[in-house]
Design a protein around this motif. Structure first.
Motif, PDB file in Angstrom:
ATOM      1  N   GLU A 161      69.161   0.688  27.925  1.00  0.00           N
ATOM      2  CA  GLU A 161      69.628   0.514  29.871  1.00  0.00           C
ATOM      3  C   GLU A 161      68.852   1.281  30.141  1.00  0.00           C
ATOM      4  N   ARG A 162      67.530   2.249  30.105  1.00  0.00           N
ATOM      5  CA  ARG A 162      67.020   3.388  31.139  1.00  0.00           C
ATOM      6  C   ARG A 162      66.085   2.640  31.583  1.00  0.00           C
ATOM      7  N   ILE A 163      65.516   1.535  30.669  1.00  0.00           N
ATOM      8  CA  ILE A 163      64.247   1.060  31.004  1.00  0.00           C
ATOM      9  C   ILE A 163      64.140   0.836  32.164  1.00  0.00           C
ATOM     10  N   PRO A 164      64.840  -0.488  32.403  1.00  0.00           N
ATOM     11  CA  PRO A 164      64.565  -1.521  33.286  1.00  0.00           C
ATOM     12  C   PRO A 164      64.213  -0.875  35.057  1.00  0.00           C
ATOM     13  N   SER A 165      65.663   0.077  35.184  1.00  0.00           N
ATOM     14  CA  SER A 165      65.791   1.447  36.436  1.00  0.00           C
ATOM     15  C   SER A 165      64.393   1.748  36.089  1.00  0.00           C
ATOM     16  N   ARG A 166      63.673   2.194  35.647  1.00  0.00           N
ATOM     17  CA  ARG A 166      62.611   3.780  35.464  1.00  0.00           C
ATOM     18  C   ARG A 166      61.375   2.971  36.249  1.00  0.00           C
ATOM     19  N   GLN A 167      61.822   1.623  35.064  1.00  0.00           N
ATOM     20  CA  GLN A 167      59.865   0.585  35.290  1.00  0.00           C
ATOM     21  C   GLN A 167      60.557  -0.084  36.856  1.00  0.00           C
ATOM     22  N   LEU A 168      61.224  -0.518  37.134  1.00  0.00           N
ATOM     23  CA  LEU A 168      61.044  -1.454  38.980  1.00  0.00           C
ATOM     24  C   LEU A 168      61.202  -0.015  39.533  1.00  0.00           C
ATOM     25  N   ALA A 169      61.745   1.176  39.300  1.00  0.00           N
ATOM     26  CA  ALA A 169      61.639   2.493  40.277  1.00  0.00           C
ATOM     27  C   ALA A 169      59.539   2.370  40.832  1.00  0.00           C
ATOM     28  N   THR A 170      58.869   2.473  39.755  1.00  0.00           N
ATOM     29  CA  THR A 170      57.889   2.558  39.390  1.00  0.00           C
ATOM     30  C   THR A 170      56.864   1.201  40.522  1.00  0.00           C
ATOM     31  N   LEU A 171      57.559   0.466  39.713  1.00  0.00           N
ATOM     32  CA  LEU A 171      56.361  -1.297  40.605  1.00  0.00           C
ATOM     33  C   LEU A 171      56.649  -1.267  41.865  1.00  0.00           C
ATOM     34  N   GLN A 172      58.798  -0.636  42.857  1.00  0.00           N
ATOM     35  CA  GLN A 172      58.459  -0.688  44.463  1.00  0.00           C
ATOM     36  C   GLN A 172      57.945   0.310  44.495  1.00  0.00           C
ATOM     37  N   GLU A 173      57.678   1.455  44.058  1.00  0.00           N
ATOM     38  CA  GLU A 173      56.534   2.584  44.691  1.00  0.00           C
ATOM     39  C   GLU A 173      55.239   2.205  44.965  1.00  0.00           C
ATOM     40  N   CYS A 174      54.271   1.361  43.895  1.00  0.00           N
ATOM     41  CA  CYS A 174      53.559   0.977  44.023  1.00  0.00           C
ATOM     42  C   CYS A 174      52.939  -0.576  44.703  1.00  0.00           C
ATOM     43  N   ASN A 175      53.783  -1.231  45.181  1.00  0.00           N
ATOM     44  CA  ASN A 175      54.564  -1.846  46.540  1.00  0.00           C
ATOM     45  C   ASN A 175      54.611  -0.966  47.221  1.00  0.00           C
ATOM     46  N   LEU A 176      55.017  -0.001  47.815  1.00  0.00           N
ATOM     47  CA  LEU A 176      55.210   0.561  49.042  1.00  0.00           C
ATOM     48  C   LEU A 176      54.240   0.981  49.439  1.00  0.00           C
ATOM     49  N   SER A 177      52.887   1.721  48.520  1.00  0.00           N
ATOM     50  CA  SER A 177      52.611   2.567  48.517  1.00  0.00           C
ATOM     51  C   SER A 177      50.796   1.501  47.955  1.00  0.00           C
ATOM     52  N   GLY A 178      50.596   0.244  48.360  1.00  0.00           N
ATOM     53  CA  GLY A 178      49.378   0.088  47.839  1.00  0.00           C
ATOM     54  C   GLY A 178      48.679  -0.140  46.833  1.00  0.00           C
ATOM     55  N   ARG A 214      61.761  -6.930  31.606  1.00  0.00           N
ATOM     56  CA  ARG A 214      61.184  -7.428  29.665  1.00  0.00           C
ATOM     57  C   ARG A 214      59.534  -6.672  30.348  1.00  0.00           C
ATOM     58  N   VAL A 215      59.738  -6.331  31.895  1.00  0.00           N
ATOM     59  CA  VAL A 215      58.678  -4.755  31.663  1.00  0.00           C
ATOM     60  C   VAL A 215      58.793  -3.554  30.837  1.00  0.00           C
ATOM     61  N   ARG A 216      58.162  -2.969  29.529  1.00  0.00           N
ATOM     62  CA  ARG A 216      58.290  -1.928  28.748  1.00  0.00           C
ATOM     63  C   ARG A 216      57.796  -0.961  28.950  1.00  0.00           C
ATOM     64  N   ARG A 217      56.822  -1.254  29.806  1.00  0.00           N
ATOM     65  CA  ARG A 217      56.016  -0.014  30.198  1.00  0.00           C
ATOM     66  C   ARG A 217      55.108   0.002  31.896  1.00  0.00           C
ATOM     67  N   ALA A 218      55.779   0.409  32.593  1.00  0.00           N
ATOM     68  CA  ALA A 218      54.696   0.695  34.035  1.00  0.00           C
ATOM     69  C   ALA A 218      54.180   1.799  34.175  1.00  0.00           C
ATOM     70  N   SER A 219      52.625   2.380  35.212  1.00  0.00           N
ATOM     71  CA  SER A 219      52.588   3.745  35.523  1.00  0.00           C
ATOM     72  C   SER A 219      51.899   3.399  36.820  1.00  0.00           C
ATOM     73  N   ARG A 220      51.983   3.970  37.557  1.00  0.00           N
ATOM     74  CA  ARG A 220      50.785   3.737  39.189  1.00  0.00           C
ATOM     75  C   ARG A 220      49.160   4.112  38.521  1.00  0.00           C
ATOM     76  N   ASP A 221      48.569   3.281  38.826  1.00  0.00           N
ATOM     77  CA  ASP A 221      47.359   3.439  38.942  1.00  0.00           C
ATOM     78  C   ASP A 221      46.396   4.055  40.480  1.00  0.00           C
ATOM     79  N   ALA A 222      46.455   5.581  41.059  1.00  0.00           N
ATOM     80  CA  ALA A 222      46.603   5.918  41.739  1.00  0.00           C
ATOM     81  C   ALA A 222      45.397   5.659  42.119  1.00  0.00           C
ATOM     82  N   GLY A 223      44.326   5.575  41.538  1.00  0.00           N
ATOM     83  CA  GLY A 223      43.058   5.072  42.003  1.00  0.00           C
ATOM     84  C   GLY A 223      42.640   4.255  42.961  1.00  0.00           C
ATOM     85  N   LEU A 224      43.650   2.623  42.049  1.00  0.00           N
ATOM     86  CA  LEU A 224      43.053   1.337  42.486  1.00  0.00           C
ATOM     87  C   LEU A 224      43.951   0.601  43.765  1.00  0.00           C
TER      88      LEU A 224
END
Length: 341
Positions: A143-160, A216-226
């Protein structure tokens, strides 16, 4: 869930409220946001720079009324940030103001198709006990995973910035992808991300754009260098599908709809398919020859599930006329509705 839920057309006021809430949450969770990201993420239907600037200026004024002062980042004309003057002084809302905020935001908090619902509930809980959010409660991992992964993906979307994800496909296998989150949308209680795979230069791999279901996204991490850029012609609405279009296309359906409902129907169908008059002309223009509009119009659209299309047609007052298997499924479901009633 009622078949109609999630498909009713929003008024302009509803659309602006949703956009302002999304902008506020985006700015409060990011140091800076680029002009291009704001334009493509929050104003995808505005194609002219002047139209975008006017709309964003109006929304900044609305944000300012809420205490969120958005301004250009110092020395960076292409970046926006929340001004340090925001929230300097503590302001207590009156009971009337709190109630107005409740009424305006409650539909978004409980809307499964609004990507920032959890964040909005947390924000509202700070000013209204009615939105109590037990952040200290330990939830099951699934139950925790979707929200955490979504937050990471939204941050990637906004920061490019690129995102590395582990994604569980429908067949249960897990794949790893390096993606550029272009945009998000909700449908039937699930949130989706549109993203192409990208190479080591941040260039989207041709033909790799895909729709990912967030849970269905089990893990999401930001690649700050790309970093990546969202194409100017990207519109997340082009990727939204109707309930019966999930999966491979199996056939093409034709439906008859009341002509007087054409405008509302076009909004419900998200611009999918083709609306036309029985004589083959566009369904959006009147018959100028005799000044008479037909009683019904025809709508042609791709279908993945005949059964789901039949149920959807009943809910939206559309009458299937082809293919035969769609008509048969529709009639069968109608008999069931009549018998149940």
């Amino acid at each position: 869930m009622d078949e109609r839920e999630g498909y009713s057309a929003l008024s302009k006021d509803d659309e602006q409220a949703t956009r302002i809430a999304s902008l506020a949450l985006a700015f409060m969770s990011s140091d800076t946001i680029s002009d291009d990201t704001i334009w493509h993420s929050f104003y995808p239907d505005l194609t002219k720079p002047d139209s975008y600037r006017t709309a964003f200026r109006r929304d900044r004024a609305a944000l300012a009324e809420c205490g969120i002062m958005v301004s250009r980042a110092e020395g960076q004309e292409a970046l926006w940030r929340v001004d340090s003057a925001s929230f300097v002084e503590s302001t207590e809302l009156s009971d009337e103001d709190a109630m107005a905020l409740d009424v305006a935001c409650l539909p978004l908090v409980d809307d499964p198709d609004f990507p920032y619902g959890a964040e909005l509930r947390i924000a509202l809980s700070k000013i209204d006990d009615a939105f109590d959010y037990p952040v200290s409660v330990s939830l099951p991992v699934e139950e925790r995973i979707p929200s955490r992964q979504l937050a990471t993906l939204q941050e990637c979307n906004l920061s490019g910035q690129a995102a590395q994800i582990d994604y569980v496909r429908a067949d249960g296998t897990t794949v790893q992808r390096l993606v550029a989150p272009y945009g998000f949308f909700g449908m039937r209680g699930h949130l989706y991300m549109v993203a192409p795979s990208i190479d080591e230069r941040g260039i989207a791999v041709k033909g790799s754009a895909h729709t990912y279901r967030i849970d269905r996204v089990r893990r999401a991490s930001r690649d700050a260098g790309l970093s990546f850029e969202i194409p100017e012609d990207f519109d997340v609405r082009d990727w939204q599908k109707l309930p019966f279009q999930l999966g491979p296309v199996t056939c093409e359906g034709v439906f008859a709809i009341p002509a007087e409902s054409a405008h509302e129907f076009s909004q419900v169908t998200l611009g999918k398919g083709t609306l036309f008059e029985p004589d083959g002309t566009s369904g959006t223009k009147a018959n100028a020859d005799n000044g008479h509009s037909p009683a019904s119009l025809l709508w042609r659209v791709e279908i993945s599930s005949v059964e789901d299309a039949a149920s959807w047609a009943i809910a939206e007052d559309a009458t299937p006329i082809a293919p035969a298997e769609l008509v048969s499924a529709w009639r069968s479901k109608l008999k069931g509705v009549v018998a149940y009633g």
